[in-house]
Design an enzyme around this catalytic site. Structure first.
Site, PDB file in Angstrom:
ATOM      1  N   HIS A   1       0.835  -1.206   0.000  1.00  0.00           N
ATOM      2  CA  HIS A   1       0.000   0.000   0.000  1.00  0.00           C
ATOM      3  C   HIS A   1       0.869   1.255   0.000  1.00  0.00           C
ATOM      4  O   HIS A   1       0.482   2.285  -0.540  1.00  0.00           O
ATOM      5  CB  HIS A   1      -0.922   0.007   1.219  1.00  0.00           C
ATOM      6  CG  HIS A   1      -2.065  -0.941   1.107  1.00  0.00           C
ATOM      7  ND1 HIS A   1      -3.160  -0.714   0.295  1.00  0.00           N
ATOM      8  CD2 HIS A   1      -2.286  -2.146   1.692  1.00  0.00           C
ATOM      9  CE1 HIS A   1      -4.005  -1.720   0.389  1.00  0.00           C
ATOM     10  NE2 HIS A   1      -3.507  -2.600   1.231  1.00  0.00           N
TER      11      HIS A   1
ATOM     12  N   ASP B   1      -7.350  -2.691  -1.699  1.00  0.00           N
ATOM     13  CA  ASP B   1      -8.232  -3.539  -0.899  1.00  0.00           C
ATOM     14  C   ASP B   1      -9.666  -3.253  -1.309  1.00  0.00           C
ATOM     15  O   ASP B   1     -10.080  -2.087  -1.373  1.00  0.00           O
ATOM     16  CB  ASP B   1      -8.075  -3.240   0.595  1.00  0.00           C
ATOM     17  CG  ASP B   1      -6.740  -3.719   1.150  1.00  0.00           C
ATOM     18  OD1 ASP B   1      -6.087  -4.544   0.488  1.00  0.00           O
ATOM     19  OD2 ASP B   1      -6.367  -3.261   2.240  1.00  0.00           O
TER      20      ASP B   1
ATOM     21  N   GLU C   1      -5.711 -13.126   2.124  1.00  0.00           N
ATOM     22  CA  GLU C   1      -6.465 -11.878   2.005  1.00  0.00           C
ATOM     23  C   GLU C   1      -7.159 -11.821   0.647  1.00  0.00           C
ATOM     24  O   GLU C   1      -6.595 -11.304  -0.321  1.00  0.00           O
ATOM     25  CB  GLU C   1      -5.546 -10.661   2.175  1.00  0.00           C
ATOM     26  CG  GLU C   1      -4.946 -10.530   3.569  1.00  0.00           C
ATOM     27  CD  GLU C   1      -4.176  -9.230   3.755  1.00  0.00           C
ATOM     28  OE1 GLU C   1      -4.060  -8.447   2.775  1.00  0.00           O
ATOM     29  OE2 GLU C   1      -3.689  -8.987   4.869  1.00  0.00           O
TER      30      GLU C   1
ATOM     31  N   HIS D   1      -7.213  -8.289  -1.137  1.00  0.00           N
ATOM     32  CA  HIS D   1      -5.995  -7.537  -1.462  1.00  0.00           C
ATOM     33  C   HIS D   1      -5.463  -7.959  -2.834  1.00  0.00           C
ATOM     34  O   HIS D   1      -5.041  -9.093  -3.033  1.00  0.00           O
ATOM     35  CB  HIS D   1      -4.941  -7.806  -0.380  1.00  0.00           C
ATOM     36  CG  HIS D   1      -3.661  -7.046  -0.572  1.00  0.00           C
ATOM     37  ND1 HIS D   1      -3.279  -5.996   0.241  1.00  0.00           N
ATOM     38  CD2 HIS D   1      -2.658  -7.180  -1.489  1.00  0.00           C
ATOM     39  CE1 HIS D   1      -2.111  -5.537  -0.147  1.00  0.00           C
ATOM     40  NE2 HIS D   1      -1.715  -6.234  -1.207  1.00  0.00           N
TER      41      HIS D   1
END
Length: 270
Positions: free
Chosen positions: A189, A196, A239, A242
């Protein structure tokens, strides 16, 4: 009796003059305010142009980094292998062992009022979302994209405190946190290349949006960064929300060969 009309006319004239003076004053004040705003806008534009110019000078297409993601046995002792490799900007590996290189600069472009993404990749992100919505996938939105290292630090420390509140000691709390939140300068990020989606929980994998991304994201240069079966390699828990931009060519190869970014980089830098 004839004096009264004259007096009334004088009063009317005075009122008209007063109204005109007030109108002129308002116009003058507005002009002063508008001019001030224009000057401020010019200063902001000039400042942004200077920043953009500096960023353009620092934009990096290829970067040499030291990889520290493997262990090798040297004279009976295991040590981390350090290997210098040159990577395209969209393949820069950032994880627990690999920090964003010092001096690396991300040139951002706004997605909306609150979120930004790498300027070189944002068109592919927006095209991907538009394509999903075009076929009826309306339940997809960007929850988080670029984060400053300072914001990342806050997220990380908040999670550490949350684990400590549950009864873990600080060392264990930090180890658990690293499995779900990367440290500042170790997060994608902070690169501006990760996004996300939706509510950032595992329920996202049960949505039509996730299924569509699984089938089509590689056509826009994105890959599921932290797959469940790759946790031992990425060191990050699964995740589904993501996704990472790596470029269309690389994304298609990673998808077809079922490789995470660590595996793919190892393969292309042998």
């Amino acid at each position: 009796m004839q004096q009264e009309p004259k007096i009334e006319r004088k009063k009317i004239v005075r009122r008209v003059i007063l109204v005109l003076l007030i109108i002129l004053l308002i116009i003058l004040i507005k002009r002063i305010i508008f001019r001030k705003i224009e000057n401020e806008q010019e200063l902001v534009s000039s400042s942004q142009a200077n920043i953009l110019s500096k960023n353009e000078n620092k934009t990096i297409d290829k970067i040499t980094v030291v990889m520290e993601n493997e262990e090798v046995e040297i004279e009976g002792q295991k040590e981390e292998e350090k290997k210098e490799v040159e990577l395209d900007w969209n393949l820069l590996l950032v994880n627990t062992n690999n920090k964003i290189p010092e001096g690396y600069n991300t040139e951002l472009e706004s997605i909306d009022q609150y979120r930004s993404f790498d300027k070189r990749a944002i068109q592919y992100l927006m095209q991907m979302i538009s394509a999903a919505r075009y076929v009826g996938i309306s339940n997809i939105w960007i929850q988080s994209a670029y984060r400053t290292p300072e914001d990342q630090q806050i997220l990380f420390e908040n999670q550490v405190q949350a684990y400590m509140y549950q009864g873990y000691n600080e060392k264990t709390a930090r180890e658990l946190t690293e499995k779900i939140i990367n440290k500042p300068w170790h997060s994608e990020h902070n690169l501006g290349l990760a996004v996300d989606f939706n509510y950032v929980n595992r329920e996202f994998e049960n949505t039509t949006a996730f299924q569509w991304l699984q089938e089509n994201a590689q056509d826009y240069g994105f890959v599921l960064r932290y797959a469940e079966e790759k946790e031992d390699i990425t060191k990050v828990s699964y995740e589904p929300w993501h996704w990472r931009y790596v470029g269309i060519e690389h994304a298609k190869k990673m998808k077809s060969q079922n490789l995470c970014l660590e595996e793919y980089i190892k393969q292309i830098t042998k």
